[in-house]
Structure formats: structure tokens, C-alpha cells
Design a protein around this motif. Structure first.
Motif, short mmCIF file in Angstrom:
data_model
loop_
_atom_site.label_atom_id
_atom_site.label_comp_id
_atom_site.label_asym_id
_atom_site.label_seq_id
_atom_site.Cartn_x
_atom_site.Cartn_y
_atom_site.Cartn_z
N SER A 1 0.82 -1.21 0.00
CA SER A 1 0.00 0.00 0.00
C SER A 1 0.85 1.26 0.00
CB SER A 1 -0.95 0.00 1.19
OG SER A 1 -0.24 0.02 2.40
N THR B 1 1.98 1.79 -3.52
CA THR B 1 0.87 2.28 -4.34
C THR B 1 0.61 3.76 -4.07
OG1 THR B 1 -0.13 0.09 -4.29
CG2 THR B 1 -1.56 1.92 -4.90
N ILE B 2 0.63 4.15 -2.80
CA ILE B 2 0.38 5.55 -2.45
C ILE B 2 1.42 6.47 -3.08
CG2 ILE B 2 0.43 7.19 -0.53
CD1 ILE B 2 -0.84 4.93 1.17
N ASN C 1 1.19 6.48 -7.04
CA ASN C 1 0.09 7.28 -7.56
C ASN C 1 0.32 8.77 -7.34
OD1 ASN C 1 -1.39 5.14 -8.55
ND2 ASN C 1 -2.45 4.81 -6.62
N TYR C 2 0.93 9.13 -6.23
CA TYR C 2 1.26 10.54 -5.99
C TYR C 2 2.25 11.03 -7.04
CZ TYR C 2 3.19 14.76 -3.95
OH TYR C 2 3.63 16.03 -3.75
N LEU D 1 -0.78 12.79 0.97
CA LEU D 1 0.23 11.74 0.81
C LEU D 1 0.75 11.30 2.17
CD1 LEU D 1 2.36 10.21 -1.05
CD2 LEU D 1 3.81 12.18 -0.62
N GLY E 1 -1.94 9.29 4.07
CA GLY E 1 -2.06 7.93 3.55
C GLY E 1 -0.88 7.06 3.96
#
Length: 75
Positions: free
Chosen positions: A24, A27-28, A31-32, A50, A53
Motif C-alpha cells: 500500500s 501504491t500511495i 500514484n502521488y 500523501l 495515507g
């Protein structure tokens, strides 16, 4: 003897949360970064999201680690 084996199995299952936290977090940040490259002017306003998360994802991994350590050394 069986209780000792069950303790190790339970701790191993609790450590699965660490793998989920790693996935995760990747992924965070991925994507950022993708969003920041598409729209650099919006990247700074999304930085607090960000960090939030990241903190929540890392917290779940740490909770899993704590549960595993409790199973190994306390129970």
C-alpha cells in the motif's frame, strides 16, 4: 507442544499485515508521483494527503507487527 506451534503460526499470519503495508505504501507514493508528473501545480496541495495515507498504511503494518510480537513473547 501444539500451543507453541500455534503461537508461531499465528505470529506468521499476523506478519502478513507487513506485506500489505509495503504494497500500500508503494501504491500511495506511485500514484502521488504519477499525479505530480501530470499536474505539477497540484502536487504541493496533495502532499498532506500523501503523508496521511503513508501514516495510515504504516500504522496497520505496525499493528500487525505488535500483534505478532505479543503472540510470540506474551501469550
Amino acid at each position: 507442544m501444539e500451543a507453541e506451534a500455534a503461537k508461531y503460526i499465528g505470529a506468521g499470519i499476523a506478519c502478513i499485515a507487513l506485506a500489505g503495508a509495503g504494497i500500500s505504501i508503494g501504491t500511495i507514493f506511485g500514484n502521488y508521483l504519477a499525479g505530480a508528473l501530470r499536474n505539477p501545480s497540484a502536487a504541493q496541495s496533495q502532499f498532506p494527503n500523501l503523508l496521511l495515507g503513508f501514516a495510515l498504511a504504516e500504522a496497520t503494518g505496525l499493528f500487525g507487527l505488535i500483534v505478532a510480537l505479543i503472540l510470540l513473547f506474551v501469550v
